[in-house]
Design an enzyme around this catalytic site. Structure first.
Site, PDB file in Angstrom:
ATOM      1  N   GLU A 176       0.733  -1.045   0.426  1.00 42.48           N
ATOM      2  CA  GLU A 176       0.240   0.403   0.243  1.00 42.48           C
ATOM      3  C   GLU A 176       1.305   1.103  -0.384  1.00 42.48           C
ATOM      4  O   GLU A 176       0.770   2.319   0.730  1.00 42.48           O
ATOM      5  CB  GLU A 176      -0.991   0.443   1.128  1.00 42.48           C
ATOM      6  CG  GLU A 176      -1.803  -1.181   0.755  1.00 42.48           C
ATOM      7  CD  GLU A 176      -3.019  -1.964   2.068  1.00 42.48           C
ATOM      8  OE1 GLU A 176      -2.899  -0.540   2.887  1.00 42.48           O
ATOM      9  OE2 GLU A 176      -3.694  -2.554   2.092  1.00 42.48           O
ATOM     10  N   GLU A 467      -7.320  -6.221  -3.291  1.00 44.66           N
ATOM     11  CA  GLU A 467      -6.885  -5.144  -2.808  1.00 44.66           C
ATOM     12  C   GLU A 467      -5.695  -4.986  -3.113  1.00 44.66           C
ATOM     13  O   GLU A 467      -4.776  -5.277  -4.125  1.00 44.66           O
ATOM     14  CB  GLU A 467      -6.370  -4.629  -1.385  1.00 44.66           C
ATOM     15  CG  GLU A 467      -6.672  -3.401  -1.181  1.00 44.66           C
ATOM     16  CD  GLU A 467      -6.499  -2.901   0.205  1.00 44.66           C
ATOM     17  OE1 GLU A 467      -5.935  -3.823   1.189  1.00 44.66           O
ATOM     18  OE2 GLU A 467      -7.120  -1.753   0.914  1.00 44.66           O
ATOM     19  N   GLU A 473      -9.553   4.173   0.828  1.00 40.66           N
ATOM     20  CA  GLU A 473      -9.418   4.250   2.154  1.00 40.66           C
ATOM     21  C   GLU A 473      -8.746   5.311   2.084  1.00 40.66           C
ATOM     22  O   GLU A 473      -8.353   6.154   2.970  1.00 40.66           O
ATOM     23  CB  GLU A 473      -9.287   2.794   2.786  1.00 40.66           C
ATOM     24  CG  GLU A 473      -7.523   3.021   2.408  1.00 40.66           C
ATOM     25  CD  GLU A 473      -7.756   1.287   3.395  1.00 40.66           C
ATOM     26  OE1 GLU A 473      -8.165   0.205   3.654  1.00 40.66           O
ATOM     27  OE2 GLU A 473      -6.487   0.371   3.001  1.00 40.66           O
TER      28      GLU A 473
HETATM   29 CA    CA Z   1      -6.028  -2.163   2.916  1.00 43.75          CA
END
Ligand code: CA
Length: 682
Positions: A176, A467, A473
């Site tokens: 991420e 994801e 988010e």
């Molecule tokens: Ca996540």
């Protein structure tokens, strides 16, 4: 005398190397003969390869092999066998972006044997496609090897130039990140897919395919500034991969394309996976879904129980009503089960079978069915893998009894046992066990914090999406994702497989929570007032993301009140989530992309066009449409004054008649986009 000696040495050396050259240089080319791999053993019997396209080197001589715990398995080899073969077949994915895919390659399989008295054998197989290469190691059953403990995979990617590179760090626990764009000389470590552009305008991407029982391959800088080397994620004892013969590695892949869009149009990763294992696929159904997710990320409600708990029976009924009204097929409810308030305190949480006291799972499963909406189960593991694995079968059995066929998985926080990395072989085995068990129970998966995808959805098409990306988010609670992020991930993360990015926020500046219709949520707080975080795209770009980012489960994440009566929501209702065809009409990594996709079993086409911070104008020929047919194009575009920073929700909807001779003028605002649906006029 001295000079004569040097000359003689040279002749001996040259004659040696020319003899060995004759014996050991093996080449294999793509079906169109433009891509070529050469394999050879160097003077130490070490296996090496180099890669060329149109006779220009893309990857210079790069080593292969392993350092195993008990011996060096990367040198002192001789070639004992080589087999050339060709393959050409066409197959149809259960869910995908094409109706059918051609799998066409030339293969070279080389058997190496140690020259020492152990005579251990290593096979290396190369497959060369018109759009790139794959190679994998096999260690067959043999007398002098049984247990395999890899300390290091010696695979190198010795790039032939200081290519522009798009990469995220080689973190062993997370993907991420915002992508970096640097010369490859500035890459210290990277997770794959990592993509490159050469000075000649060739695009490459390094990744892997069929990661089944091995650890994630990250890359690290080697001894030379443009040399990247495999760096496998270790077990706690430092061993990278454990196995027995017969043993095989995943495929190491290098996609090659003449334009950036070619990377996206390639099916190389899928072609290097095994065919579908699931006989009856009638239960595998892509869909759109919504949920309580965004409201919690914005901080209005909580996953944990309490006065603002999102997962209550009443609120979930309302969400099911909303989904039914909006024509969205599924509702995801996180925080439905006991144990969320004990996170980080217990290895025995959460309870995968027991709902919280304010959430009646049976009533809601029935209610969803009565409204023709799929209730999506949620399995947040908090990294408690042993606890989850014990509950895997009971929880899937419970889902089947309730008629629930979809589950979203989550792996927030550290893994327990805590010394394991999220991307090590221990977790690869866990994710595979979950996937295979789900397939047996007729359950489809959407995994957050996953192991990176490597094309497994070809073999297990119940793997719907994942994801493994810095998704929407982050726009709710961090500095967010820059406008260039969403035009970078199609060329990096998305090459691995479907992306559950969660695009589709309409209330981009978080303004509407004060309105009365939201009061049923009893929000914990109000929308942050300016200045505050907000989504860094225009509204039209949020729509375009539903075409560009492929996800067979595609979320409409915003609060349903923000979709209700919103004219632009028609696009999300109309757009497909799986496709019969895909064409990248223009693209540059990190800058812009325009994708056209043809609906599944449908004559309709959808176009998504997006840019980074730069406003842009394109002329897009619709030559891919059928001849002699008229179509209606409905165009959702940025308003004339739209800008991602201060005017993101300005948009216009226009209609025009088009044919395959039409050239559309597309104008994108800074951080903007455009979404178009095209349907035949009968
Ligand atoms: Ca996540």
């Amino acid at each position: 005398m001295k000079y004569l000696f040097i000359l003689t040495a040279c002749i001996i050396l040259c004659s040696c190397s020319s003899t060995s050259n004759k014996n050991t240089f093996l080449t294999v080319s793509s079906p169109d003969e433009r891509i070529q791999v050469t394999f050879f053993l160097n003077e130490n019997g070490e296996p090496e390869y180099f890669l060329e396209k149109d006779e220009k080197k893309l990857v210079e001589s790069s080593k292969l092999g392993f350092i195993l715990k008990d011996y060096d398995f990367s040198k002192d080899f001789e070639i004992v066998e080589k087999r050339h073969s060709a393959f050409d077949d066409t197959w149809s994915p259960v869910v995908g972006v094409y109706k059918s895919i051609r799998n066409n390659y030339n293969e070279l399989k080389i058997t190496l044997k140690e020259k020492n008295d152990q005579k251990r054998v290593l096979d290396i197989t190369f497959r060369i496609f018109n759009d790139g290469i794959g190679f994998r190691y096999n260690i067959p059953e043999q007398p002098n090897i049984s247990k395999i403990e890899i300390l290091s995979e010696e695979t190198q990617f010795n790039l032939a130039g200081n290519y522009s590179s798009w990469w995220i760090p080689g973190d062993f626990d997370s993907y991420e990140y915002v992508y970096n764009r640097t010369p490859v000389s500035e890459v210290d470590s990277a997770n794959t897919p990592i993509s490159f552009k050469t000075k000649d305008g060739i695009y490459l991407s390094i990744h892997e395919a069929d990661l089944t029982d091995y650890s994630d391959m990250t890359l690290k800088k080697g001894a030379k500034e443009t040399l990247l080397e495999a760096n496998l994620v270790p077990w706690p004892d430092g061993i990278k991969v454990k196995g027995e013969t017969p043993f095989q590695s995943p495929w190491r892949t290098i996609q090659i394309a003449e334009n950036a869009g070619g990377l996206i149009e390639s099916s190389l990763i899928l072609n290097l996976n095994e065919p579908n294992e699931i006989e009856d696929v009638s239960w595998i159904k892509p869909m759109k879904y919504t949920g309580i997710w965004w409201s919690v990320h914005l901080g209005f409600e909580t996953f944990e129980t309490g006065p603002h708990h999102a997962a209550t029976t009443d609120k979930t009924k309302r969400m099911i009503d909303w989904a039914s009204k909006l024509g969205i097929e599924g509702v995801l409810v996180e925080g439905w089960n006991k144990g969320w308030d004990k996170r980080n305190k217990s290895k025995e949480i959460p309870d995968f079978l027991q709902a919280t006291d304010d959430y009646n799972l049976e009533i809601l499963a029935d209610y969803a069915k009565s409204k023709n909406v799929e209730l999506i189960m949620h399995h947040e593991t908090f990294g408690n893998i042993e606890h989850y694995e014990k509950n895997l079968i009971p929880s899937f059995e419970m889902m089947k009894e309730l008629g629930i066929s979809y589950v979203k998985g989550g792996y927030a926080g550290k893994i327990n046992p805590s010394e394991q990395y999220k991307h090590g072989q221990f977790m690869v085995r866990h994710y595979r066990k979950q996937l295979e068990t789900a397939a047996k129970y007729g359950i489809m998966l959407n995994i957050h914090e996953p192991i990176k995808q490597t094309g497994i959805q070809r073999t297990y098409p119940n793997f719907m999406t994942a994801e493994g990306v810095r998704g929407m988010e982050f726009e709710a609670w961090s500095e967010g994702n820059p406008p260039s992020h969403t035009v970078t991930i199609p060329f990096t993360r998305m090459l691995a497989g479907p992306v559950d990015y969660n695009a589709g926020i309409f209330d981009i500046q978080f303004e509407s929570i004060d309105e009365k219709e939201f009061n049923w949520r009893k929000p914990k707080k109000k929308y942050p007032k300016n200045p505050g975080p907000s989504v860094k795209t225009t509204l039209a770009k949020q729509l375009a993301l539903h075409v560009v980012l492929f996800s067979p489960l595609q979320m409409s994440p915003d609060l349903p009140e923000n979709y209700h009566d919103h004219p632009a929501f028609k696009f999300i209702q109309d757009v497909d989530v799986v496709w019969d065809d895909t064409k990248v009409l223009n693209a540059e990594i990190g800058e812009f992309i325009t994708v056209a996709r043809k609906g599944k079993d449908s004559p309709e086409w959808f176009i998504g066009s997006m840019t980074n911070e730069e406003p842009r104008n394109f002329k897009i020929p619709l030559s891919f449409l059928d001849n002699n047919k008229k179509y209606k194009a409905t165009i959702y575009k940025d308003g004339v004054e739209a800008h991602w920073e201060d005017n993101p929700t300005s948009y216009e909807i226009t209609e025009q008649e088009v044919t395959n001779e039409t050239i559309l003028d597309i104008a994108l605002a800074a951080g903007g986009g455009q979404a178009i649906s095209i349907s035949p006029i009968y």
